[in-house]
Design a protein around this motif. Structure first.
Motif, short mmCIF file in Angstrom:
data_model
loop_
_atom_site.label_atom_id
_atom_site.label_comp_id
_atom_site.label_asym_id
_atom_site.label_seq_id
_atom_site.Cartn_x
_atom_site.Cartn_y
_atom_site.Cartn_z
N ALA A 59 0.82 -1.21 0.00
CA ALA A 59 0.00 0.00 0.00
C ALA A 59 0.85 1.26 0.00
O ALA A 59 0.50 2.26 -0.63
N ALA A 60 1.99 1.23 0.72
CA ALA A 60 2.83 2.42 0.83
C ALA A 60 3.95 2.46 -0.20
O ALA A 60 4.71 3.43 -0.24
N HIS A 61 4.08 1.42 -1.03
CA HIS A 61 5.13 1.35 -2.05
C HIS A 61 6.53 1.48 -1.42
O HIS A 61 7.39 2.23 -1.90
N SER A 62 6.73 0.77 -0.31
CA SER A 62 8.00 0.81 0.39
C SER A 62 8.21 -0.51 1.10
O SER A 62 7.25 -1.15 1.56
N ALA A 63 9.48 -0.93 1.20
CA ALA A 63 9.79 -2.18 1.88
C ALA A 63 9.96 -2.00 3.38
O ALA A 63 10.14 -3.00 4.11
N VAL A 64 9.91 -0.79 3.87
CA VAL A 64 10.14 -0.55 5.29
C VAL A 64 9.11 -1.25 6.18
O VAL A 64 9.49 -1.88 7.18
N PRO A 65 7.81 -1.18 5.90
CA PRO A 65 6.86 -1.88 6.78
C PRO A 65 7.11 -3.38 6.85
O PRO A 65 6.96 -3.98 7.93
N ALA A 66 7.49 -4.01 5.73
CA ALA A 66 7.77 -5.45 5.76
C ALA A 66 8.97 -5.76 6.64
O ALA A 66 8.98 -6.73 7.40
N VAL A 67 10.02 -4.93 6.54
CA VAL A 67 11.21 -5.14 7.37
C VAL A 67 10.87 -4.95 8.84
O VAL A 67 11.29 -5.74 9.71
N LEU A 68 10.12 -3.91 9.16
CA LEU A 68 9.73 -3.68 10.55
C LEU A 68 8.85 -4.80 11.07
O LEU A 68 8.97 -5.20 12.24
N ALA A 69 7.96 -5.32 10.22
CA ALA A 69 7.11 -6.43 10.65
C ALA A 69 7.93 -7.68 10.94
O ALA A 69 7.67 -8.39 11.92
N ALA A 70 8.93 -7.96 10.11
CA ALA A 70 9.79 -9.11 10.37
C ALA A 70 10.56 -8.95 11.68
O ALA A 70 10.73 -9.90 12.44
N GLY A 71 11.03 -7.74 11.96
CA GLY A 71 11.71 -7.51 13.23
C GLY A 71 10.79 -7.56 14.43
O GLY A 71 11.24 -7.84 15.55
N ALA A 72 9.49 -7.29 14.21
CA ALA A 72 8.55 -7.31 15.32
C ALA A 72 8.11 -8.72 15.70
O ALA A 72 7.55 -8.90 16.78
N VAL A 73 8.35 -9.71 14.84
CA VAL A 73 7.87 -11.07 15.12
C VAL A 73 8.41 -11.59 16.45
O VAL A 73 7.63 -12.05 17.30
N PRO A 74 9.73 -11.59 16.71
CA PRO A 74 10.19 -12.11 18.01
C PRO A 74 9.71 -11.29 19.20
O PRO A 74 9.45 -11.84 20.27
N LEU A 75 9.59 -9.96 19.02
CA LEU A 75 9.12 -9.13 20.13
C LEU A 75 7.67 -9.43 20.47
O LEU A 75 7.31 -9.57 21.65
N VAL A 76 6.83 -9.54 19.44
CA VAL A 76 5.43 -9.87 19.68
C VAL A 76 5.30 -11.29 20.26
O VAL A 76 4.48 -11.53 21.16
N GLY A 77 6.12 -12.21 19.76
CA GLY A 77 6.08 -13.57 20.31
C GLY A 77 6.45 -13.59 21.78
O GLY A 77 5.81 -14.28 22.58
N ARG A 78 7.48 -12.83 22.15
CA ARG A 78 7.87 -12.78 23.56
C ARG A 78 6.76 -12.18 24.41
O ARG A 78 6.48 -12.67 25.52
N TRP A 79 6.11 -11.13 23.89
CA TRP A 79 5.00 -10.52 24.64
C TRP A 79 3.85 -11.50 24.80
O TRP A 79 3.25 -11.60 25.89
N LEU A 80 3.53 -12.24 23.75
CA LEU A 80 2.44 -13.20 23.83
C LEU A 80 2.75 -14.32 24.81
O LEU A 80 1.89 -14.75 25.59
N ARG A 81 4.00 -14.82 24.79
CA ARG A 81 4.37 -15.88 25.72
C ARG A 81 4.31 -15.39 27.17
O ARG A 81 3.85 -16.11 28.06
N GLY A 82 4.77 -14.15 27.40
CA GLY A 82 4.70 -13.61 28.75
C GLY A 82 3.26 -13.41 29.21
O GLY A 82 2.93 -13.69 30.36
N ARG A 83 2.42 -12.95 28.30
CA ARG A 83 1.01 -12.76 28.65
C ARG A 83 0.35 -14.09 28.97
O ARG A 83 -0.44 -14.21 29.91
N GLU A 84 0.69 -15.11 28.19
CA GLU A 84 0.14 -16.44 28.44
C GLU A 84 0.62 -16.99 29.78
O GLU A 84 -0.18 -17.57 30.54
N SER A 85 1.89 -16.81 30.09
CA SER A 85 2.43 -17.31 31.36
C SER A 85 1.77 -16.61 32.54
O SER A 85 1.45 -17.26 33.55
N ARG A 86 1.56 -15.31 32.43
CA ARG A 86 0.90 -14.59 33.53
C ARG A 86 -0.53 -15.05 33.72
O ARG A 86 -1.01 -15.19 34.86
N ALA A 87 -1.24 -15.31 32.63
CA ALA A 87 -2.62 -15.79 32.74
C ALA A 87 -2.67 -17.18 33.39
O ALA A 87 -3.52 -17.45 34.24
#
Length: 301
Positions: free
Chosen positions: A87-115
C-alpha cells in the motif's frame, strides 16, 4: 490513501485478534495427555477466528517438532507488513514487521504465562476451601483431596493438569501427598500449595487440625488475590494513558493524510522521513519500555 487506511484497519483487526485469542497449541497438547473434556480457554468467542487459529497452529506444528520453534500468532505480523508495504510502495513496513515477530512472540508468551499463573493461584485457593469443607463433613484427607480435585476440574484444565495427575495418584493410591503438593507448588502461581503440603505434613505427624490450616491458607490466598486486583485497578488508568499516547503518531498520520499531505510517503520514501521514523520509533520504544518497567516494579512490590 485508501490502500493505506485499509492496511491500517487490517493491522488493527489482527491486533484485536492477538489480544483476545489464546494459544490453541497448548490446549491441544494438554488434551492429548488429560483427555478432551477440558474447558476451552477464554477468547474472543468468534468461532471462525478460532477455527482459523487452529489451522494456523496445525500448519506450524511440524516446524515446532522438527526445529524446536514455538511460533504462533506473531507470524501474522508478516502478512500485515506485506500489505502495508504494497500500500505504501516501500519495503520498510515489511522489514519492521519481520523484526517485530520475536518481540510480539515474547510478549504473547509472557502474557500467556501470567494468565496461567493467575489461574493456578485462584485454583489453589479454591482447592483449599473445598478440601477443608470435605474434611469438616467427615471425609478422610486423601478422599477429600481427590474429590476436590475432580470437582474443581483440575485434570481437564491445561494450567493445572501437570499438578493434578500426580496429586490424584498420591491421594487415591496412598502416595506421598506432601511431596506431590511440593512438586506442584513449583509451577508458577501455585506456590500456595507449598503451605498446603506443610499443613498436611503437620496434620499427619502431629495430629493438628488440617481443615483450620487450609482455611487460613485459603484466606491468605484470597488476600493476595484482592491485592492484585486492587493494584490492577490502580494501574488501569496509567496504562490507558500510555496506550493513547503511543497511538498518537498514528492519529497524526491519519490527520495529515486527511489534510491532503502525504505523511506516509514522506516517512517511508525520503531520507529525512526515514531518519524521523527511526528517531520516533526509538523514542516510542524507550517510552513504552520505561512505562513497562514502572508497572513491573509496582507489581513486584
Amino acid at each position: 490513501m485508501n490502500a493505506v487506511v485499509f492496511g491500517a484497519v487490517l493491522c488493527a483487526g489482527v491486533a484485536a485478534w492477538v489480544l483476545c485469542a489464546r494459544d490453541e497449541a497448548v490446549r491441544r497438547a494438554r488434551t492429548l495427555l488429560v483427555g478432551p473434556w477440558g474447558p476451552p480457554g477464554p477468547g474472543c468467542g468468534v468461532p471462525g477466528l478460532r477455527r482459523l487459529d487452529v489451522r494456523v497452529q496445525a500448519l506450524l506444528e511440524p516446524f515446532r517438532v522438527r526445529f524446536g520453534w514455538r511460533l504462533g500468532r506473531e507470524l501474522l505480523c508478516l502478512p500485515a507488513g506485506l500489505v502495508l508495504s504494497v500500500a505504501a510502495h516501500s519495503a520498510v513496513p515489511a522489514v519492521l514487521a519481520a523484526g517485530a515477530v520475536p518481540l510480539v512472540g515474547r510478549w504473547l508468551r509472557g502474557r500467556e504465562s501470567r494468565a496461567l499463573a493467575e489461574e493456578r493461584a485462584l485454583a489453589a485457593g479454591a482447592l483449599c476451601s473445598a478440601v477443608a469443607g470435605d474434611l469438616r463433613a467427615g471425609l478422610a484427607p486423601q478422599g477429600a483431596l481427590a474429590g476436590a480435585l475432580l470437582r474443581e476440574g483440575w485434570p481437564g484444565r491445561p494450567a493445572l493438569a501437570d499438578a493434578a495427575l500426580p496429586l490424584l495418584a498420591a491421594a487415591r493410591f496412598g502416595g506421598d501427598v506432601p511431596a506431590a503438593l511440593r512438586t506442584a507448588a513449583r509451577l508458577d502461581g501455585a506456590q500456595g500449595l507449598a503451605g498446603v503440603a506443610a499443613c498436611w505434613q503437620v496434620a499427619v505427624d502431629g495430629g493438628a487440625g488440617l481443615a483450620d490450616g487450609l482455611d487460613r491458607i485459603a484466606a491468605a490466598l484470597r488476600s493476595e488475590r484482592d491485592q492484585r486486583e486492587d493494584l490492577r485497578t490502580q494501574l488501569a488508568a496509567p496504562r490507558s494513558t500510555v496506550l493513547m499516547l503511543a497511538l498518537l503518531p498514528l492519529f497524526g498520520l491519519v490527520l495529515g493524510a486527511g489534510l491532503g499531505a502525504d505523511p506516509v510517503g514522506t516517512l517511508l520514501r525520503t531520507p529525512f522521513g526515514l531518519g524521523c521514523l527511526a528517531a520516533g520509533g526509538l523514542l516510542e520504544w524507550a517510552g513504552l519500555a520505561w512505562t513497562a518497567r514502572i508497572v513491573r516494579t509496582a507489581e513486584a512490590s
